[in-house]
Design a protein around this motif. Sequence first.
Motif, PDB file in Angstrom:
ATOM      1  N   TYR A   1     -12.040  -9.875  -0.585  1.00  0.00           N
ATOM      2  CA  TYR A   1     -11.989  -8.444  -0.611  1.00  0.00           C
ATOM      3  C   TYR A   1     -11.763  -7.950   0.941  1.00  0.00           C
ATOM      4  O   TYR A   1     -12.336  -6.619   1.341  1.00  0.00           O
ATOM      5  CB  TYR A   1     -12.975  -7.534  -1.362  1.00  0.00           C
ATOM      6  CG  TYR A   1     -13.200  -8.179  -2.841  1.00  0.00           C
ATOM      7  CD1 TYR A   1     -12.408  -7.248  -3.576  1.00  0.00           C
ATOM      8  CD2 TYR A   1     -13.782  -8.943  -3.230  1.00  0.00           C
ATOM      9  CE1 TYR A   1     -12.163  -7.545  -4.984  1.00  0.00           C
ATOM     10  CE2 TYR A   1     -13.708  -9.464  -4.456  1.00  0.00           C
ATOM     11  CZ  TYR A   1     -12.887  -8.508  -5.324  1.00  0.00           C
ATOM     12  OH  TYR A   1     -12.933  -9.038  -6.879  1.00  0.00           O
ATOM     13  N   GLY A   2     -11.273  -8.652   1.830  1.00  0.00           N
ATOM     14  CA  GLY A   2     -11.547  -8.229   3.195  1.00  0.00           C
ATOM     15  C   GLY A   2     -10.027  -7.376   3.602  1.00  0.00           C
ATOM     16  O   GLY A   2     -10.530  -6.372   4.127  1.00  0.00           O
ATOM     17  N   HIS A   3      -9.174  -6.957   2.875  1.00  0.00           N
ATOM     18  CA  HIS A   3      -8.399  -5.911   2.794  1.00  0.00           C
ATOM     19  C   HIS A   3      -8.802  -4.571   2.386  1.00  0.00           C
ATOM     20  O   HIS A   3      -8.805  -3.769   2.972  1.00  0.00           O
ATOM     21  CB  HIS A   3      -6.915  -6.325   2.019  1.00  0.00           C
ATOM     22  CG  HIS A   3      -6.102  -5.185   1.863  1.00  0.00           C
ATOM     23  ND1 HIS A   3      -6.017  -4.350   1.158  1.00  0.00           N
ATOM     24  CD2 HIS A   3      -4.860  -4.931   2.921  1.00  0.00           C
ATOM     25  CE1 HIS A   3      -4.926  -3.470   1.402  1.00  0.00           C
ATOM     26  NE2 HIS A   3      -4.191  -4.005   2.497  1.00  0.00           N
ATOM     27  N   THR A   4      -9.497  -4.646   1.324  1.00  0.00           N
ATOM     28  CA  THR A   4     -10.233  -3.498   0.835  1.00  0.00           C
ATOM     29  C   THR A   4     -11.135  -2.975   1.790  1.00  0.00           C
ATOM     30  O   THR A   4     -11.557  -1.862   2.169  1.00  0.00           O
ATOM     31  CB  THR A   4     -11.147  -3.854  -0.541  1.00  0.00           C
ATOM     32  OG1 THR A   4     -10.017  -4.277  -1.582  1.00  0.00           O
ATOM     33  CG2 THR A   4     -11.734  -2.707  -1.052  1.00  0.00           C
ATOM     34  N   MET A   5     -12.174  -3.842   2.407  1.00  0.00           N
ATOM     35  CA  MET A   5     -13.127  -3.649   3.398  1.00  0.00           C
ATOM     36  C   MET A   5     -12.480  -2.937   4.626  1.00  0.00           C
ATOM     37  O   MET A   5     -13.168  -1.895   5.191  1.00  0.00           O
ATOM     38  CB  MET A   5     -13.868  -4.696   3.797  1.00  0.00           C
ATOM     39  CG  MET A   5     -15.149  -4.417   4.679  1.00  0.00           C
ATOM     40  SD  MET A   5     -16.290  -5.587   4.897  1.00  0.00           S
ATOM     41  CE  MET A   5     -17.486  -4.825   6.143  1.00  0.00           C
TER      42      MET A   5
ATOM     43  N   ILE B   1     -10.926   0.925   2.247  1.00  0.00           N
ATOM     44  CA  ILE B   1     -12.424   1.894   2.321  1.00  0.00           C
ATOM     45  C   ILE B   1     -12.171   2.772   3.698  1.00  0.00           C
ATOM     46  O   ILE B   1     -12.659   4.129   3.257  1.00  0.00           O
ATOM     47  CB  ILE B   1     -13.720   1.010   2.484  1.00  0.00           C
ATOM     48  CG1 ILE B   1     -13.978   0.323   1.057  1.00  0.00           C
ATOM     49  CG2 ILE B   1     -14.838   1.976   2.785  1.00  0.00           C
ATOM     50  CD1 ILE B   1     -15.015  -0.544   1.440  1.00  0.00           C
ATOM     51  N   PRO B   2     -11.778   2.569   4.668  1.00  0.00           N
ATOM     52  CA  PRO B   2     -11.376   3.365   5.751  1.00  0.00           C
ATOM     53  C   PRO B   2     -10.663   4.537   5.635  1.00  0.00           C
ATOM     54  O   PRO B   2     -10.772   5.637   5.731  1.00  0.00           O
ATOM     55  CB  PRO B   2     -11.025   2.551   6.952  1.00  0.00           C
ATOM     56  CG  PRO B   2     -11.579   1.484   6.797  1.00  0.00           C
ATOM     57  CD  PRO B   2     -11.717   1.099   5.305  1.00  0.00           C
TER      58      PRO B   2
ATOM     59  N   TRP C   1      -1.013   8.116   0.248  1.00  0.00           N
ATOM     60  CA  TRP C   1      -1.729   6.751   0.575  1.00  0.00           C
ATOM     61  C   TRP C   1      -2.634   6.594  -0.612  1.00  0.00           C
ATOM     62  O   TRP C   1      -3.218   5.427  -0.805  1.00  0.00           O
ATOM     63  CB  TRP C   1      -2.108   6.617   1.842  1.00  0.00           C
ATOM     64  CG  TRP C   1      -0.926   6.243   2.848  1.00  0.00           C
ATOM     65  CD1 TRP C   1      -0.253   7.263   3.559  1.00  0.00           C
ATOM     66  CD2 TRP C   1      -0.501   5.174   3.397  1.00  0.00           C
ATOM     67  NE1 TRP C   1       0.334   6.627   4.398  1.00  0.00           N
ATOM     68  CE2 TRP C   1       0.290   5.361   4.467  1.00  0.00           C
ATOM     69  CE3 TRP C   1      -1.007   3.707   3.146  1.00  0.00           C
ATOM     70  CZ2 TRP C   1       0.934   4.294   5.104  1.00  0.00           C
ATOM     71  CZ3 TRP C   1      -0.592   2.704   3.956  1.00  0.00           C
ATOM     72  CH2 TRP C   1       0.447   3.073   4.838  1.00  0.00           C
ATOM     73  N   SER C   2      -2.998   7.430  -1.288  1.00  0.00           N
ATOM     74  CA  SER C   2      -4.265   7.177  -2.182  1.00  0.00           C
ATOM     75  C   SER C   2      -3.469   6.100  -3.254  1.00  0.00           C
ATOM     76  O   SER C   2      -4.485   5.773  -3.904  1.00  0.00           O
ATOM     77  CB  SER C   2      -4.481   8.590  -3.065  1.00  0.00           C
ATOM     78  OG  SER C   2      -3.364   9.151  -3.511  1.00  0.00           O
ATOM     79  N   PHE C   3      -2.359   6.135  -3.486  1.00  0.00           N
ATOM     80  CA  PHE C   3      -1.698   5.048  -4.561  1.00  0.00           C
ATOM     81  C   PHE C   3      -1.948   3.779  -4.125  1.00  0.00           C
ATOM     82  O   PHE C   3      -2.043   2.857  -4.920  1.00  0.00           O
ATOM     83  CB  PHE C   3      -0.449   5.618  -4.792  1.00  0.00           C
ATOM     84  CG  PHE C   3       0.008   6.735  -5.691  1.00  0.00           C
ATOM     85  CD1 PHE C   3      -0.088   6.704  -7.047  1.00  0.00           C
ATOM     86  CD2 PHE C   3       0.111   7.971  -5.144  1.00  0.00           C
ATOM     87  CE1 PHE C   3       0.079   8.025  -7.707  1.00  0.00           C
ATOM     88  CE2 PHE C   3       0.143   9.160  -5.795  1.00  0.00           C
ATOM     89  CZ  PHE C   3       0.229   8.957  -7.235  1.00  0.00           C
ATOM     90  N   GLU C   4      -1.905   3.544  -2.600  1.00  0.00           N
ATOM     91  CA  GLU C   4      -2.378   2.375  -2.148  1.00  0.00           C
ATOM     92  C   GLU C   4      -3.827   1.974  -2.448  1.00  0.00           C
ATOM     93  O   GLU C   4      -3.957   0.698  -2.722  1.00  0.00           O
ATOM     94  CB  GLU C   4      -2.265   2.499  -0.601  1.00  0.00           C
ATOM     95  CG  GLU C   4      -2.648   1.350   0.365  1.00  0.00           C
ATOM     96  CD  GLU C   4      -1.496   0.075  -0.053  1.00  0.00           C
ATOM     97  OE1 GLU C   4      -1.815  -0.974   0.432  1.00  0.00           O
ATOM     98  OE2 GLU C   4      -0.442   0.249  -0.119  1.00  0.00           O
ATOM     99  N   ILE C   5      -4.530   3.066  -2.517  1.00  0.00           N
ATOM    100  CA  ILE C   5      -5.887   2.780  -3.006  1.00  0.00           C
ATOM    101  C   ILE C   5      -6.171   2.322  -4.616  1.00  0.00           C
ATOM    102  O   ILE C   5      -6.731   1.285  -4.803  1.00  0.00           O
ATOM    103  CB  ILE C   5      -6.698   4.017  -2.679  1.00  0.00           C
ATOM    104  CG1 ILE C   5      -6.872   4.281  -1.316  1.00  0.00           C
ATOM    105  CG2 ILE C   5      -8.345   3.773  -3.291  1.00  0.00           C
ATOM    106  CD1 ILE C   5      -7.565   5.762  -0.888  1.00  0.00           C
TER     107      ILE C   5
END
Length: 597
Positions: free
Chosen positions: A455-459, A463-464, A525-529
């Motif tokens: 989950y490095g991409h997520t962190m 998240i930022p 970009w919320s759809f990226e989340i």
Amino acid sequence: MISHGFLLLFFSFILSITASTNYFKYTGPNLTTTENETFTEFYLINRRNVLHVTENVTFNHFLPKCCPPNYKYEKGERKCVRSNDTSIINELGMNNVDDVYLIKSGLRDCEVIVDHVLLLDDFKSVLGNYKQIRYKNETFASGKYCVDGIDNDSEYEKEFILRLCYGPEYCRNRELRCLKKCCPDGEIYIGRDCHAQPEYGFPTEHYSDIIVNFTDNFAIFRQKRKCKLHFPNITHENITIFENGSISYTVGGPWQTHNVEDEMYCFELGLSNNFLTPYLLMCNNIEERNNIKYWFSRVVMSLSCVCFIATMMVYVFLYKLKKVIHRIVFSYCLAQFTGFATLTYLQIDPEPPQPTCSVLGFLVLFGFHAGFSWLTVMCFDMWRTLGSMSPKVGNNNKSELKRTFYYCMYGWLVPSFITVFCYFENKYSFFPESLHAYIGDLFCLLEKRVQEGNYGHTMFFIIPITCAIIVNIIFFVLTVRYIIDATENVRKMSDTKKEKKEALYALKKRTFMALKLFLVMGINWSFEIISSIISFKEYTITTYIELFLDTFNCFQGVFVFLIFVLKWKVIKSIMEKFKIIVVSSVSRSTSLASTSG
């Protein structure tokens, strides 16, 4: 420690006085060699020393040993393990202490490798004169097979391995299952490239849940690949590998099936920062990378880069960055241009050499984080200017410079901190493997490995930007709330029709500006989340939604240009600047004042 030169002279001297004739005894010219522990394809050995041949040379006569000297074969995970057992040396007739022999390790040029375990008597009968072997009515020439001892605990019944090399037609015509390996035999991924590491082998138990009737009896198929590999955004429930090696998967809609000879998938181990990870990689066909979707994406992103440059030029040469809002827009465009330009380059050349690849990956990460930071600054300044109920701060130069300084501290230092933090984690791995940041490993960008449990991409990205989007929405809602309240107050307090109309027009103009800013402040970009949590490829309709939103993101530079530059008053000012038209000084002052707000 005996020097390399002395060893070579010693070997040459021994060769000159040795009368024995052995097929594998080396009698060629001196070679560049080393005694270090790096793995190579060829070795010069006698019963005392082992030298690694470091020259890129080809030999016609060699001993085809499956593992390097001082290693034996472990049949379970198909790897080499260190061993001092010399039985394989004795059985191959390398008994003369003074003779020098040439060994070739592994079958790195072989496409399909099939393992056969033999006992001593069978092993001797198969080898014959070594120049070629015959096994089950098939003949294999030198270079198409290798032999070695097997690592086991039995002292009475020694086993040997015979590995045979076939063409890709083997997987189509035989009953034995073929599993596809990404790297050549004896190699694994270290970074984005394959490197010799025969100690790690080819374990596949990690993917036993997607392989029908999984057993450890299979052939290794290493295909000569022309496509670019990627981590599939597919859960294990949506992918199956059948007994004949074919693969079936779904990314939304009907299942797709490809036979074993299609370039669709491969397994491999990856070693990065002391983390050993099993990979399942899938192919993006070369035609897909060059289809209209990819070309359209490159063209649109290039157009966005041009629009970012044009917007920056307008704010530098026309407005001369006099106001805070000018500096904010310029900084936002500069940050976005950095990310978009680098990403566009990586779409054109997706596999640049290291360290260029990693540098570009971190530059993309910094550019997009800086873009979100300056969007937050823009939304805050919008709320401060339009929505704050507090008295306005003075607009003297000292106050504006101070405000610009604070904005720059946030807009550039926050993304710098995230990028530097990500760099050190990538280099020194102080987080567990599940949170490790993979950049420049298999791919240049920060890699998504959710299916691999990482989950490095997520962190470091999701998240930022989630925090930035939430903050942006809060400022936008506060601004709109103030505008609505102010509009209602104007309706109640204005006595004359003209005053009411002018006030409502001013508020409408501000609201429209806020809406336009809202469109480019990264809400899409919320759809990226969302896509980092759920797969948009599960259904056909969501696949098209993801494609539309990705395309929408590519137009960011165009949207910024339309909002901040492509207005009649700005165009009129540009034309007057370059003396295309002539306007009065009063008109010019009015025009610049209205467009810069």
